[in-house]
Design a protein around this motif. Structure first.
Motif, PDB file in Angstrom:
ATOM      1  N   ARG A 173      64.940 -16.699  61.215  1.00  0.00           N
ATOM      2  CA  ARG A 173      65.913 -15.661  60.867  1.00  0.00           C
ATOM      3  C   ARG A 173      67.336 -16.106  61.222  1.00  0.00           C
ATOM      4  N   GLU A 174      67.463 -16.702  62.388  1.00  0.00           N
ATOM      5  CA  GLU A 174      68.778 -17.150  62.833  1.00  0.00           C
ATOM      6  C   GLU A 174      69.316 -18.235  61.904  1.00  0.00           C
ATOM      7  N   ALA A 175      68.428 -19.142  61.478  1.00  0.00           N
ATOM      8  CA  ALA A 175      68.860 -20.209  60.566  1.00  0.00           C
ATOM      9  C   ALA A 175      69.270 -19.623  59.217  1.00  0.00           C
ATOM     10  N   ALA A 176      68.483 -18.619  58.736  1.00  0.00           N
ATOM     11  CA  ALA A 176      68.816 -17.992  57.456  1.00  0.00           C
ATOM     12  C   ALA A 176      70.153 -17.259  57.547  1.00  0.00           C
ATOM     13  N   ALA A 177      70.385 -16.577  58.673  1.00  0.00           N
ATOM     14  CA  ALA A 177      71.659 -15.872  58.857  1.00  0.00           C
ATOM     15  C   ALA A 177      72.812 -16.863  58.935  1.00  0.00           C
ATOM     16  N   ALA A 178      72.546 -18.033  59.518  1.00  0.00           N
ATOM     17  CA  ALA A 178      73.603 -19.035  59.678  1.00  0.00           C
ATOM     18  C   ALA A 178      74.078 -19.583  58.340  1.00  0.00           C
ATOM     19  N   ILE A 179      73.192 -19.612  57.351  1.00  0.00           N
ATOM     20  CA  ILE A 179      73.603 -20.132  56.042  1.00  0.00           C
ATOM     21  C   ILE A 179      74.029 -18.991  55.104  1.00  0.00           C
TER      22      ILE A 179
END
Length: 275
Positions: A173-179
């Motif tokens: 989730r954090e990676a998806a939010a980061a992009i």
């Protein structure tokens, strides 16, 4: 086994020592001998009463009897397949609804899930067979069986999907939010594909459960395998032989589905270990 799973196992279960392992081995051997003894006693009793007479079994090789049981098998597979096609997607929708942050929706879905998880499916079948017709609601016998299967299975499957969603690493989730992905895109593009893969073996086991639930078709006189077996008993008068044959068919199908689930589970664990 990972260090995390090993720690969890040690917390839940104390590893047996030498005496404990010896005691477990002795109890296992005694259990196997007891079961073998009961089976031998049952076979001896059947032989004594003539139930093992070949003439009582070869009749099930007749083409008309095989076709009769085949009709029941097709009815079982049709009901199970239809229930799975509807219940599994509905379970996913319920899981998303319970996971949603919309006020009231999560609680409403939770009540629905807990209700149908807690009620025996037989009561739901009786509701469609006896209660609803009293209010002028009549459905075909096929749906008297399938709709209760859908309602109960979707509730249990919803929890399976919810567990899969929660099992996906939060870093995703954090990676998806980061992009820059939105919550919706993250759920449907990142989380759900991984969650479905995680719960796929459990879904196959849920299919096994649906197959067993289809045996309640005899309550509504739907022509599934159990009902056809009951009818065949009245024709042949061979109760033991008929239900042994029907049981073997169920066991064979459930065994194949379980093996598929185990193979998928093993592949997913191997893939996770190599990643």
């Amino acid at each position: 086994m990972s260090a995390k799973s090993s720690t969890a196992t040690q917390v839940l279960f104390d590893a047996p020592g030498p005496k404990g392992r010896r005691r477990i081995l002795i109890l296992s051997i005694l259990s196997v001998l007891a079961i073998a003894g009961l089976i031998a006693l049952g076979l001896w009793q059947f032989a004594k009463n003539g139930q093992l007479d070949p003439g009582r079994w070869v009749v099930y090789l007749r083409a008309d009897y095989l076709a009769f049981l085949g009709q029941g098998l097709m009815g079982t597979l049709k009901a199970t397949g239809m229930a799975a096609v509807v219940a599994f997607p509905l379970g996913l929708v319920l899981a998303l609804g319970r996971h949603a942050q919309i006020p009231g929706l999560s609680h409403l879905v939770a009540v629905w899930i807990e209700f149908f998880r807690g009620i025996p499916m037989l009561l739901v079948v009786y509701a469609f067979l006896l209660a609803l017709p009293a209010y002028g609601v009549n459905v075909p016998r096929f749906w008297m069986l399938v709709i209760p299967m859908i309602l109960v299975s979707s509730a249990t499957t919803a929890e399976v999907f919810r567990a899969g969603i929660r099992a996906v690493d939060k870093g995703q989730r954090e990676a998806a939010a980061a992009i820059g992905l939105s919550g919706f895109d993250t759920m449907f593009s990142v989380i759900l594909p991984q969650a479905v893969r995680l719960v796929l073996p459990s879904l196959i086991l849920a299919l096994v459960s649906l197959l067993k639930d289809s045996t309640l078709g005899f309550v509504v006189s739907y022509n599934e395998l159990q009902f056809q077996g009951k009818t065949m008993v009245s024709i042949t008068r061979y109760l033991v032989q008929t239900y042994v044959v029907v049981s073997v068919i169920y066991i064979a199908i459930n065994f194949l589905l379980t093996r598929v689930a185990l193979v998928l589970d093993a592949r997913m664990k191997a893939r996770a270990a190599s990643s």
